[in-house]
Design an enzyme around this catalytic site. Structure first.
Site, PDB file in Angstrom:
ATOM      1  CB  CYS A   1      -0.943  -0.006   1.194  1.00 21.19           C
ATOM      2  SG  CYS A   1      -1.976  -1.493   1.225  1.00 21.19           S
TER       3      CYS A   1
ATOM      4  CG  HIS B   1      -1.728   4.574   5.216  1.00 22.83           C
ATOM      5  ND1 HIS B   1      -1.747   4.277   3.875  1.00 22.83           N
ATOM      6  CD2 HIS B   1      -1.911   3.379   5.866  1.00 22.83           C
ATOM      7  CE1 HIS B   1      -1.917   2.979   3.704  1.00 22.83           C
ATOM      8  NE2 HIS B   1      -2.015   2.411   4.899  1.00 22.83           N
TER       9      HIS B   1
ATOM     10  CD  GLU C   1      -1.444   7.848   9.261  1.00 21.64           C
ATOM     11  OE1 GLU C   1      -1.016   8.639   8.383  1.00 21.64           O
ATOM     12  OE2 GLU C   1      -2.407   7.074   9.050  1.00 21.64           O
TER      13      GLU C   1
ATOM     14  CE  LYS D   1      -5.877   4.471   2.491  1.00 26.56           C
ATOM     15  NZ  LYS D   1      -4.911   5.548   2.762  1.00 26.56           N
TER      16      LYS D   1
ATOM     17  CG  HIS E   1      -6.468   0.827   1.526  1.00 24.50           C
ATOM     18  ND1 HIS E   1      -5.577   1.616   0.828  1.00 24.50           N
ATOM     19  CD2 HIS E   1      -5.709   0.016   2.332  1.00 24.50           C
ATOM     20  CE1 HIS E   1      -4.341   1.296   1.182  1.00 24.50           C
ATOM     21  NE2 HIS E   1      -4.395   0.331   2.093  1.00 24.50           N
TER      22      HIS E   1
ATOM     23  CG  PHE F   1      -0.094  -5.933   4.320  1.00 27.22           C
ATOM     24  CD1 PHE F   1      -0.626  -5.115   5.287  1.00 27.22           C
ATOM     25  CD2 PHE F   1      -0.927  -6.871   3.730  1.00 27.22           C
ATOM     26  CE1 PHE F   1      -1.956  -5.215   5.677  1.00 27.22           C
ATOM     27  CE2 PHE F   1      -2.263  -6.988   4.103  1.00 27.22           C
ATOM     28  CZ  PHE F   1      -2.777  -6.159   5.071  1.00 27.22           C
TER      29      PHE F   1
END
Length: 472
Positions: free
Chosen positions: A219, A360, A371, A394, A399, A459
């Site tokens: 991502c 994010h 975050e 988002k 996403h 990831f």
């Protein structure tokens, strides 16, 4: 005997050539040539998103607080090679039944499949490649950069990555094995699934012969593709780079895989537009989305000399690794802290000079909190004073995986360009980590934005932060 000894002695005496080589190789090489500082600006942008096809459509709907998420249907799973019973059974087994799909059609603001996917010329292209071509076309036209001179083409490169590629093609091909029809496999199977083919097709369409690059960092792909491209310009490999990310993973296997990871939302199947809720207490997972975001990056003097419109300057690119877990961030947010700090250091900016952060935050319970904690650590003074605007977009688009970092970088650039910070949709009950002075935006807000950051985390513990600034 004496002649033989003389002959052997002569063999031991090096020739002039060997002596020259010996003397030259015994000296160290000169240092590489000095590279002058090259600044990078954004001169074109293009998007295909769940809010629509095109920058104008997407931005207007985003600022208004509209949402591109809808209920998933069996037809969305792209299982044409399977019988209806298998398709319906597969759909029933999915625990998450909401998705952020690109609207398709022939109307303004819709992705025209007939134009980008369905002609004979497009047999070697899967959907993620077509999204990239569409977004790149808009970005290049926006930048007014469609060079015809060979020298210009040689100094223009492409850096477009993807997170997954075309799983739907792999699923269809595996069905052919089950049905013993492997000889009917398309000769375009491999070119359709390779992630670097998005960059390849863009370069071939326009004749760009500069660097041809494709990052694959889950991502964080879109952000890494942009950051890598900017460094190629800074290093002198190119004057112009077409950069971004693309993704089209709206298929049964990808969705099932994320469901098994328990990464997707499951609580809001009956209310799709409420399902993606970054930083909200009732978040329970992300909404899978698709699309593409493409930027035209350009060396500043090159852009000025041709009179290009400049949206913003690229100022910083920070990367880090969590070195912790395959999917979860470390609770102290160290990886995110390192990425943001390194972007700031490269930019020459202080934390209090950043006005807006496009987070994010994907709407997962742990990721969003970590975050937010990292942002509070890096931007502590701004958080305390309430001077830092923050949102995750988002909630509106879901996403977009490998395309997320590029699309959200464009949102950060447009925030600078228009002086509007987009809202954080579905923020009904903010996470307790927030306080009155530090709170995601519940409404789109007009404000002067001189510098904006975009975060992308993936990831494998890969983190990237991009920093853009106004040139005015």
């Amino acid at each position: 005997m004496r002649m033989k000894n003389c002959s052997n002695l002569l063999k031991l005496i090096p020739s002039r050539l060997h002596l020259h080589r010996f003397l030259s190789t015994s000296q160290p090489f000169n240092p590489p040539p000095f590279l002058p500082q090259r600044r990078v600006v954004v001169t074109g942008i293009g998007m295909v998103t769940p809010l629509g096809c095109g920058v104008e459509t997407t931005w207007k709907r985003l600022i208004k607080g509209e949402c591109g998420i809808r209920a998933l249907t069996p037809e969305d799973l792209k299982m044409s090679a399977f019988d209806e019973s298998t398709r319906l059974h597969t759909f029933d087994q999915l625990t998450s039944k909401v998705a952020a799909l690109v609207p398709c059609g022939t109307n303004l603001g819709e992705f025209d499949e007939q134009l980008w996917l369905n002609s004979k010329d497009h047999r070697s292209m899967s959907r993620f490649i077509a999204y990239a071509l569409c977004a790149a076309d808009e970005a290049l036209r926006d930048a007014n950069w469609l060079p015809s001179e060979q020298e210009d083409k040689e100094k223009t490169g492409v850096s477009i990555g993807g997170g997954i590629g075309s799983i739907s093609d792999i699923l269809d091909a595996s069905q052919m094995i089950c049905e013993k029809r492997l000889r009917r496999l398309s000769p375009f199977f491999i070119p359709r699934i390779l992630i670097n083919m998005a960059a390849g097709h863009v370069s071939m369409k326009y004749g760009f012969q500069g660097p041809n690059h494709a990052a694959v960092t889950a991502c964080a792909t879109g952000a890494n593709s942009i950051g890598d491209a900017a460094r190629m310009i800074q290093f002198g490999d190119a004057d112009v780079m077409v950069a971004g990310g693309t993704e089209a993973s709206m298929d049964a296997l990808s969705i099932a895989g994320f469901c098994r990871l328990r990464a997707l939302t499951t609580k809001y199947n009956s209310s799709p537009q409420e399902s993606s809720r970054p930083f909200d207490c009732d978040r329970d997972g992300f909404v899978i989305g698709e699309g593409s975001g493409i930027l035209v990056l350009e060396e500043m003097e090159h852009a000025k000399n041709r009179g290009a419109n400049i949206y913003a300057e690229f100022r910083g690119y920070g990367m880090s690794g969590d070195a912790y877990h395959i999917t979860q961030p470390q609770s102290d947010g160290k990886g995110a802290i390192l990425a943001m700090t390194r972007a700031l250091q490269q930019s020459g900016f202080r934390p209090d000079q950043v006005d807006y952060i496009n987070a994010h935050a994907t709407s997962t319970p742990l990721g969003d909190m970590v975050e937010a904690k990292a942002i509070k650590s890096v931007f502590s003074n701004c958080v305390a004073s309430g001077d830092l605007a923050l949102s995750s977009t988002k909630g509106a688009i879901g996403h977009l995986l490998g395309a997320a970092g590029a699309v959200e970088a464009i949102f950060a650039i447009l925030a600078i360009h228009h002086g509007i910070a987009p809202l954080n949709l579905n923020l009904s009950k903010p996470d307790p980590i927030f306080s009155d002075g530090f709170m995601p935006l519940a409404v789109s807000t007009e404000m002067p934005i001189k510098a904006a950051m975009s975060n992308s985390f993936g990831f494998g513990g890969t983190n990237a932060s991009l920093l853009f600034a106004s040139t005015a």
